[in-house]
Write a protein that holds these residues in place. Sequence first.
Motif, PDB file in Angstrom:
ATOM      1  N   TYR A  60       0.608  -1.308  -0.004  1.00 53.32           N
ATOM      2  CA  TYR A  60      -0.123   0.179  -0.529  1.00 53.32           C
ATOM      3  C   TYR A  60       0.799   1.267   0.079  1.00 53.32           C
ATOM      4  O   TYR A  60       1.596   1.453   0.439  1.00 53.32           O
ATOM      5  CB  TYR A  60      -0.698   0.185   1.564  1.00 53.32           C
ATOM      6  N   ASP A  61       0.397   2.263  -0.277  1.00 50.37           N
ATOM      7  CA  ASP A  61       0.849   3.269  -0.210  1.00 50.37           C
ATOM      8  C   ASP A  61       0.416   4.283   0.412  1.00 50.37           C
ATOM      9  O   ASP A  61      -0.990   4.838   0.603  1.00 50.37           O
ATOM     10  CB  ASP A  61       0.711   4.587  -1.721  1.00 50.37           C
ATOM     11  N   ASN A  62       1.369   5.167   1.448  1.00 54.10           N
ATOM     12  CA  ASN A  62       0.563   6.685   2.180  1.00 54.10           C
ATOM     13  C   ASN A  62       0.787   7.513   1.551  1.00 54.10           C
ATOM     14  O   ASN A  62       0.583   8.669   3.096  1.00 54.10           O
ATOM     15  CB  ASN A  62       0.874   5.868   3.495  1.00 54.10           C
ATOM     16  N   GLY A  63       0.744   8.187   0.466  1.00 55.40           N
ATOM     17  CA  GLY A  63       0.669   9.323  -0.077  1.00 55.40           C
ATOM     18  C   GLY A  63       2.571  10.237   0.183  1.00 55.40           C
ATOM     19  O   GLY A  63       3.123   8.963   0.649  1.00 55.40           O
ATOM     20  N   SER A  73      -4.055   8.648   3.125  1.00 52.90           N
ATOM     21  CA  SER A  73      -4.769   7.950   3.093  1.00 52.90           C
ATOM     22  C   SER A  73      -4.228   6.401   1.864  1.00 52.90           C
ATOM     23  O   SER A  73      -2.937   6.771   1.790  1.00 52.90           O
ATOM     24  CB  SER A  73      -6.222   7.686   1.322  1.00 52.90           C
ATOM     25  N   THR A  75      -4.041   3.675  -0.194  1.00 52.54           N
ATOM     26  CA  THR A  75      -4.267   2.761  -1.667  1.00 52.54           C
ATOM     27  C   THR A  75      -3.130   1.706  -1.499  1.00 52.54           C
ATOM     28  O   THR A  75      -1.966   1.586  -1.557  1.00 52.54           O
ATOM     29  CB  THR A  75      -3.698   4.090  -2.216  1.00 52.54           C
ATOM     30  N   ILE A  77      -1.347  -0.507  -3.759  1.00 48.67           N
ATOM     31  CA  ILE A  77      -1.289  -0.539  -5.083  1.00 48.67           C
ATOM     32  C   ILE A  77      -0.766  -2.546  -5.631  1.00 48.67           C
ATOM     33  O   ILE A  77       0.121  -2.149  -6.915  1.00 48.67           O
ATOM     34  CB  ILE A  77      -0.103   0.655  -5.027  1.00 48.67           C
ATOM     35  N   PRO A  82      -6.662  -0.553  -7.734  1.00 47.54           N
ATOM     36  CA  PRO A  82      -6.342  -0.359  -6.555  1.00 47.54           C
ATOM     37  C   PRO A  82      -7.115   0.556  -5.261  1.00 47.54           C
ATOM     38  O   PRO A  82      -8.103   0.969  -6.551  1.00 47.54           O
ATOM     39  CB  PRO A  82      -5.102   0.938  -7.469  1.00 47.54           C
ATOM     40  N   ARG A  83      -7.216   0.529  -4.564  1.00 48.55           N
ATOM     41  CA  ARG A  83      -8.662   0.455  -3.531  1.00 48.55           C
ATOM     42  C   ARG A  83      -7.900   1.718  -2.819  1.00 48.55           C
ATOM     43  O   ARG A  83      -6.698   1.394  -2.434  1.00 48.55           O
ATOM     44  CB  ARG A  83      -9.294  -1.001  -2.800  1.00 48.55           C
ATOM     45  N   ARG A  84      -8.674   2.489  -2.221  1.00 51.27           N
ATOM     46  CA  ARG A  84      -8.079   3.495  -1.737  1.00 51.27           C
ATOM     47  C   ARG A  84      -9.293   3.647  -0.133  1.00 51.27           C
ATOM     48  O   ARG A  84     -10.287   3.693  -0.587  1.00 51.27           O
ATOM     49  CB  ARG A  84      -8.266   5.042  -1.975  1.00 51.27           C
ATOM     50  N   ILE A  86      -9.841   6.086   2.494  1.00 49.30           N
ATOM     51  CA  ILE A  86      -9.483   7.537   2.767  1.00 49.30           C
ATOM     52  C   ILE A  86      -9.563   7.605   3.830  1.00 49.30           C
ATOM     53  O   ILE A  86     -10.174   7.441   5.244  1.00 49.30           O
ATOM     54  CB  ILE A  86     -10.953   8.598   2.103  1.00 49.30           C
ATOM     55  N   CYS A 333       5.515   3.707   0.988  1.00 49.39           N
ATOM     56  CA  CYS A 333       5.056   2.316   0.881  1.00 49.39           C
ATOM     57  C   CYS A 333       4.829   1.196   1.701  1.00 49.39           C
ATOM     58  O   CYS A 333       5.940   1.130   2.375  1.00 49.39           O
ATOM     59  CB  CYS A 333       5.431   1.614  -0.657  1.00 49.39           C
TER      60      CYS A 333
END
Length: 355
Positions: A60-63, A73, A75, A77, A82-84, A86, A333
Amino acid sequence: MDGCLANSPEDIVKEILVRCPVKSLLRFKCVCKNWCTLIKTPEFVQQHLKNHSPPQLLIYDNGDIDDDDDDLSITLISEEHPRRFIGMKQLFGSVDGLFFMVGEIDREISCALWNPGTREVKPLHLPIPVATIHDSPVFGFGLDPLTYDYKVVYFHINNLCEHYASVHSCSRDLWRIFKPKIPYFTDVKHTFGTAYLNGTYYWLLTGGHHSNYTILLFDFGSEMFKEIEGPGHQSVDTNMLGLMSVDSSIAILNLNPRTVFAYDIWVMIQPGVWNKLVTFQCFFRIKSCYDNSLILATKDSQLVSYDVRTNKTRHLGFHHPGLRKDAEYDGGCGVFYYKESLVKIKRRDDEDLDH
């Protein structure tokens, strides 16, 4: 083929289905009522969880850490689509394929349970107003092996510097609030790492009675906290990186201050008794751990696993530039290996899986 399989003896059908991935089983529920009933039984869910299917890779990516808190958020990857989530910032897991996520929505702490295999999400509402929280609450998530009840635990300090703990039972959908008898909670400054093993959750924290750090554990069966000693202060200090499991035991991953890019792994033989398992050099960023392996990100943003027992490295076949940063502190990530499962987290038995 389908007609032949549908008419097979029930035990043969069960042996075949229990080896199928979750995504397929969710579709197979529509084949016939018998299959749907079988796949939803607790016995089948547990048998499927215990099969020897390979673990899944969740990334996942944390921005960007420079973004506003409201923009951060999680996300996914590693998924095709990809699901997010928020407002969510941290993931805890996995326990039987379930994850616990924490974040901030509309300036209030928000949390939820999540099964990535079934895509089921269950929001949890904290039992106290966020305005009474003095420091950020420290969370844990695990399984009560006595009742097979998934539970969430967290402790916090209120405006009067009083420490409280809360435990959520997923089967009863209830919170229990209590004051743990551990006076050093007010000294906790930072969480180095967490781990779950065999019905117990562990935190590696600064502060405590024995040295500049302490290990706090919570037993999900007895719902009691306990402090245990780690390796001596001369061996482990604030260069700690976190907790992991090795050979079904809790271990501390520690940066060795005497050698460049060297790490020590200390394994707990019994509560308070530790043994240094190995010292190894690693020039990659440590992202996560799974069983005896560390999940690493190389300089060219490739994911590899390193087995601390066999000293073998294996490429995991994933590349992303955000792997060079840490999800929690750098806005990069995060990585998990997990066992995909059918475990339900909703309270009502008549609620179907979200997929």
